[in-house]
Scaffold this motif. Structure first.
Motif, short mmCIF file in Angstrom:
data_model
loop_
_atom_site.label_atom_id
_atom_site.label_comp_id
_atom_site.label_asym_id
_atom_site.label_seq_id
_atom_site.Cartn_x
_atom_site.Cartn_y
_atom_site.Cartn_z
N ASP A 36 0.86 -1.19 0.00
CA ASP A 36 0.00 0.00 0.00
C ASP A 36 0.90 1.24 0.00
O ASP A 36 1.34 1.69 1.05
N ASP A 38 1.79 5.24 -1.91
CA ASP A 38 1.26 6.38 -2.67
C ASP A 38 1.87 6.35 -4.07
O ASP A 38 3.09 6.41 -4.21
N LYS A 58 7.31 -0.44 -3.81
CA LYS A 58 6.47 -1.62 -3.53
C LYS A 58 7.33 -2.75 -2.95
O LYS A 58 6.97 -3.37 -1.94
#
Length: 194
Positions: A36, A38, A58
């Motif tokens: 999760d 941005d 990630k």
């Protein structure tokens, strides 16, 4: 060669079913954990820098929770000139994107990053895709299939959207979301062989 059970666990940091399927062509055993992060581009960030940063972010986010594992992060974007097309925000957005890509060549970039205990590597793979001419009617009908809703550039080359693709120069699997040749080479660099 080490026995398979001595090898570190491999984790794919992606919610993409396309990436899951592609990685399964290279590895019989891996886990999936979704990072999760941005994904908003930074001001003035170039496309290649963006996909590289997102793939690394990630991989890093999941690796921090699993430091004994090898974590694969990937991100795919469609670029046309200076514009970056991620997933469409609405039907109107999809229409705008696909009208711009109609009868044009665009670049699909996928950033791939791998994080392990002793090594971190990453790459960006580029593929050129040329579209045929698309009418508003075709684009609207395509939107109604549901396929473009969660795809970078608002199309899936491996699905219905493949009928729009006139020509491709480079890795097909890269356009789907994970370049297989490069990913396998990176896994080998990380000591993972099957």
């Amino acid at each position: 060669m080490p026995k398979l059970h001595n090898l570190p666990k491999v984790i794919l940091a992606s919610a993409s079913s396309r990436r899951h399927e592609l990685l399964s062509y290279l590895l019989s055993d891996f886990e999936i954990q979704v990072a999760d992060i941005d994904e908003t581009p930074h001001s003035g960030e170039m496309p290649e820098a963006l996909v590289s940063r997102l793939a690394n972010s990630k991989a890093h986010a999941i690796w921090l929770k699993n430091p004994d594992s090898i974590v694969i992060g990937a991100d795919t974007i469609v670029t046309f000139g200076a514009e970056i097309f991620g997933k469409p925000l609405s039907q109107n957005d999809s229409m705008t994107i696909l009208k711009k890509l109609s009868e044009q060549r665009h670049i699909v970039m996928t950033g791939v990053a791998m994080f392990g205990a002793n090594k971190k590597i990453s790459t960006v793979v580029r593929t050129e895709v040329e579209f045929t001419s698309l009418s508003d009617k075709q684009i609207s009908a395509y939107w109604r299939t549901g396929e473009p809703h969660d795809k970078a550039g608002s199309y899936a080359i491996q699905g219905i959207g493949g009928k729009f693709v006139k020509q491709i120069n480079g890795s097909y699997s890269n356009v789907v979301g994970l370049p297989l040749v490069e990913t396998e080479s990176m896994l080998a660099q990380m000591g993972i062989h099957e």
